[in-house]
Motif scaffolding. Structure first.
Motif, PDB file in Angstrom:
ATOM      1  N   PRO A  44       0.794  -1.171   0.163  1.00 32.97           N
ATOM      2  CA  PRO A  44       0.071   0.143   0.150  1.00 32.97           C
ATOM      3  C   PRO A  44       0.803   1.295  -0.083  1.00 32.97           C
ATOM      4  O   PRO A  44       2.194   1.333   0.280  1.00 32.97           O
ATOM      5  CB  PRO A  44      -0.855  -0.036   1.363  1.00 32.97           C
ATOM      6  N   ASN A  45       0.298   2.221  -0.310  1.00 27.04           N
ATOM      7  CA  ASN A  45       0.948   3.726  -0.398  1.00 27.04           C
ATOM      8  C   ASN A  45       1.338   4.136   1.146  1.00 27.04           C
ATOM      9  O   ASN A  45       2.302   4.769   1.444  1.00 27.04           O
ATOM     10  CB  ASN A  45       0.030   4.796  -0.675  1.00 27.04           C
ATOM     11  N   ALA A  46       0.687   3.723   2.091  1.00 27.78           N
ATOM     12  CA  ALA A  46       1.044   4.204   3.387  1.00 27.78           C
ATOM     13  C   ALA A  46       0.192   3.225   4.405  1.00 27.78           C
ATOM     14  O   ALA A  46      -0.716   2.446   4.189  1.00 27.78           O
ATOM     15  CB  ALA A  46       0.490   5.576   4.039  1.00 27.78           C
ATOM     16  N   VAL A  47       0.839   3.188   5.706  1.00 28.63           N
ATOM     17  CA  VAL A  47       0.378   1.814   6.599  1.00 28.63           C
ATOM     18  C   VAL A  47       0.090   2.518   7.976  1.00 28.63           C
ATOM     19  O   VAL A  47       1.041   3.333   8.605  1.00 28.63           O
ATOM     20  CB  VAL A  47       1.726   0.912   6.575  1.00 28.63           C
ATOM     21  N   TYR A  48      -0.949   2.002   8.499  1.00 32.71           N
ATOM     22  CA  TYR A  48      -1.284   2.167   9.890  1.00 32.71           C
ATOM     23  C   TYR A  48      -0.935   1.055  10.667  1.00 32.71           C
ATOM     24  O   TYR A  48      -1.601  -0.083  10.421  1.00 32.71           O
ATOM     25  CB  TYR A  48      -3.010   2.430   9.852  1.00 32.71           C
ATOM     26  N   ASN A  49       0.156   0.936  11.345  1.00 32.23           N
ATOM     27  CA  ASN A  49       0.424  -0.180  12.281  1.00 32.23           C
ATOM     28  C   ASN A  49      -0.528  -0.448  13.273  1.00 32.23           C
ATOM     29  O   ASN A  49      -0.533   0.445  14.284  1.00 32.23           O
ATOM     30  CB  ASN A  49       1.753   0.101  12.764  1.00 32.23           C
ATOM     31  N   ARG A  50      -0.974  -1.630  13.354  1.00 34.17           N
ATOM     32  CA  ARG A  50      -2.083  -2.147  14.348  1.00 34.17           C
ATOM     33  C   ARG A  50      -1.403  -3.528  15.042  1.00 34.17           C
ATOM     34  O   ARG A  50      -2.128  -4.034  15.782  1.00 34.17           O
ATOM     35  CB  ARG A  50      -3.177  -2.688  13.988  1.00 34.17           C
ATOM     36  N   CYS A  51      -0.004  -3.748  14.951  1.00 34.96           N
ATOM     37  CA  CYS A  51       0.425  -4.750  15.469  1.00 34.96           C
ATOM     38  C   CYS A  51       0.937  -4.387  17.070  1.00 34.96           C
ATOM     39  O   CYS A  51       1.405  -3.383  17.059  1.00 34.96           O
ATOM     40  CB  CYS A  51       1.847  -5.311  14.628  1.00 34.96           C
ATOM     41  N   TYR A  52       0.589  -5.343  17.971  1.00 36.04           N
ATOM     42  CA  TYR A  52       0.796  -5.293  19.208  1.00 36.04           C
ATOM     43  C   TYR A  52       1.372  -6.353  19.750  1.00 36.04           C
ATOM     44  O   TYR A  52       0.727  -7.504  19.709  1.00 36.04           O
ATOM     45  CB  TYR A  52      -0.524  -4.916  19.987  1.00 36.04           C
ATOM     46  N   PRO A  53       2.797  -6.436  20.204  1.00 31.83           N
ATOM     47  CA  PRO A  53       3.641  -5.247  20.027  1.00 31.83           C
ATOM     48  C   PRO A  53       4.023  -4.896  18.651  1.00 31.83           C
ATOM     49  O   PRO A  53       3.932  -5.778  17.748  1.00 31.83           O
ATOM     50  CB  PRO A  53       4.816  -5.466  20.956  1.00 31.83           C
ATOM     51  N   GLU A  54       4.650  -3.795  18.447  1.00 28.81           N
ATOM     52  CA  GLU A  54       4.946  -3.182  17.135  1.00 28.81           C
ATOM     53  C   GLU A  54       6.341  -4.197  16.868  1.00 28.81           C
ATOM     54  O   GLU A  54       6.979  -4.928  17.537  1.00 28.81           O
ATOM     55  CB  GLU A  54       5.465  -1.984  17.118  1.00 28.81           C
ATOM     56  N   LYS A  55       6.393  -4.226  15.438  1.00 29.95           N
ATOM     57  CA  LYS A  55       7.399  -4.964  14.817  1.00 29.95           C
ATOM     58  C   LYS A  55       8.368  -4.415  14.085  1.00 29.95           C
ATOM     59  O   LYS A  55       8.414  -3.801  13.076  1.00 29.95           O
ATOM     60  CB  LYS A  55       6.900  -6.007  13.478  1.00 29.95           C
ATOM     61  N   PRO A  56       9.575  -3.595  15.032  1.00 32.86           N
ATOM     62  CA  PRO A  56      10.437  -2.697  14.363  1.00 32.86           C
ATOM     63  C   PRO A  56      11.017  -2.815  13.187  1.00 32.86           C
ATOM     64  O   PRO A  56      11.265  -2.227  12.371  1.00 32.86           O
ATOM     65  CB  PRO A  56      11.363  -2.475  15.697  1.00 32.86           C
ATOM     66  N   GLU A  57      11.590  -4.214  12.941  1.00 33.84           N
ATOM     67  CA  GLU A  57      12.373  -4.718  11.800  1.00 33.84           C
ATOM     68  C   GLU A  57      11.123  -4.497  10.680  1.00 33.84           C
ATOM     69  O   GLU A  57      11.846  -4.161   9.428  1.00 33.84           O
ATOM     70  CB  GLU A  57      12.732  -5.686  11.869  1.00 33.84           C
ATOM     71  N   VAL A  58       9.954  -4.879  10.723  1.00 27.65           N
ATOM     72  CA  VAL A  58       9.070  -4.831   9.609  1.00 27.65           C
ATOM     73  C   VAL A  58       8.706  -3.548   9.334  1.00 27.65           C
ATOM     74  O   VAL A  58       8.671  -2.872   8.076  1.00 27.65           O
ATOM     75  CB  VAL A  58       7.794  -5.626  10.035  1.00 27.65           C
ATOM     76  N   ILE A  59       8.607  -2.381  10.274  1.00 31.65           N
ATOM     77  CA  ILE A  59       8.218  -1.017  10.210  1.00 31.65           C
ATOM     78  C   ILE A  59       9.268  -0.552   9.392  1.00 31.65           C
ATOM     79  O   ILE A  59       9.386   0.091   8.293  1.00 31.65           O
ATOM     80  CB  ILE A  59       7.768  -0.612  11.466  1.00 31.65           C
TER      81      ILE A  59
END
Length: 351
Positions: free
Chosen positions: A61-76
């Motif tokens: 996608p053009n932009a991403v709203y991260n809803r992972c908990y906890p976050e995935k720093p390497e993916v982001i």
């Protein structure tokens, strides 16, 4: 029409987005980090377009709203390499309570509304308890109200109260230190000054604000509610009822409206203060306790608001705002260059 993305812990349909997509006609890809093909720059997931779900593999996608908990720093980080800096928000969703406290105390406007807090060092608890104040100890990360304990000095004992609300007297000294170390179980904890909250319908209450960036990139309050605890409970996670904040603050008379407005400003200021030091943010929730004098205290800030509470609350207009507002911001960053500044909307003025 741009393709917006929701990064989830696992790919799944979220019915409320379908309802909004039917009404507003947006197009969004729901996908999990394990479905990304970095080489092909695609992700397998569910496209939601005008209320219809379609499963398949799609371009990132053009932009991403991260809803992972906890976050995935390497993916982001990798997504930002592909999409461009600033094209992912909520880069951190699992907050460290001590980090939050330290960042917020950097604001002179917020500092008077923060209970004292420190890293929990068992050997230093005696000094904290020496002046007769009550303290709460809780894990620095997550837990949703679990493993929270109230400590109250009582002569040669410390009364330790858990979520079952039965004070356990523990002798000061080695027995108390041994218990605290057992309760920690190797986790990092924070010790926070206890705020004796005002009471409504027999229980203490909190006031929760969901603060989100809107389509102009400005922080605004999208939702608010109060959890009223069961009688005798010191934590509101075990709530007896949900209520409008204006109702629980009615006991303060005409001052209730001023208290609520002050908390709204403080919540937005907290979002501005945390945005950047804790990652690129687009939504948080800020929990307040209000003491008997009507003074609000920021007791918790969470990086992934629990939208389920608002389903239970039953205010359809507020529920729609909470789901829709982040998508308007997501559309903004998908269409425009990354923002370099941040705004607070109408937060200017005296608190």
């Amino acid at each position: 029409m741009i393709l917006m993305g929701l990064l989830l812990n696992r790919t799944q349909r979220i019915p409320y987005y379908q309802k909004l997509s039917t009404k507003y006609g947006f197009r969004v890809l729901l996908f999990g980090e394990d479905t990304i093909n970095w080489q092909a720059r695609t992700a397998a997931g569910l496209i939601l377009s005008r209320g219809t779900w379609t499963e398949g593999t799609y371009p990132l996608p053009n932009a991403v709203y991260n809803r992972c908990y906890p976050e995935k720093p390497e993916v982001i980080a990798r997504l930002e390499q592909f999409l461009g800096e600033g094209r992912v928000f909520n880069t951190r969703t699992l907050f460290d309570k001590l980090d939050v406290h330290q960042v917020l105390t950097g604001s002179a406007a917020l500092r008077p509304f923060l209970p004292e807090a420190h890293e929990l060092v068992p050997e230093q608890l005696a000094a904290h308890l020496a002046d007769g104040r009550k303290w709460v100890i809780k894990p620095r990360r997550g837990q949703s109200g679990r493993n929270v304990y109230l400590l109250e000095p009582a002569g040669e004992f410390v009364l330790v109260t858990s979520n079952i609300n039965i004070p356990l007297p523990i002798p000061k000294g080695e027995p108390f230190l041994a218990l605290v170390e057992l309760l920690q179980m190797g986790e990092k904890y924070v010790v926070q000054e206890y705020v004796q909250g005002a009471v409504f319908s027999g229980g203490v209450f909190d006031v929760r604000f969901v603060v989100q960036k809107n389509g102009r990139g400005v922080w605004n309050v999208a939702g608010q509610l109060s959890r009223v605890a069961r009688e005798g409970s010191f934590i509101t996670n075990q709530y007896a009822s949900l209520s409008y904040p204006s109702r629980v603050l009615s006991s303060f008379g005409s001052a209730g409206k001023r208290i609520l407005a002050r908390m709204g400003k403080l919540a937005r200021l907290a979002a501005v203060q945390l945005d950047g030091p804790l990652g690129r943010l687009g939504e948080i929730c800020v929990d307040f306790m209000v003491d008997a004098e009507g003074r609000p205290w920021i007791i918790e800030v969470n990086g992934k608001p629990d939208k389920g509470l608002f389903h239970e609350f039953g205010d359809e207009q507020m529920l729609e705002r909470i789901y829709l507002t982040p998508l308007t911001y997501l559309r903004r960053i998908g269409l425009s260059a990354p923002e370099r500044g941040k705004g607070v909307g109408s937060t200017a003025g005296n608190i």
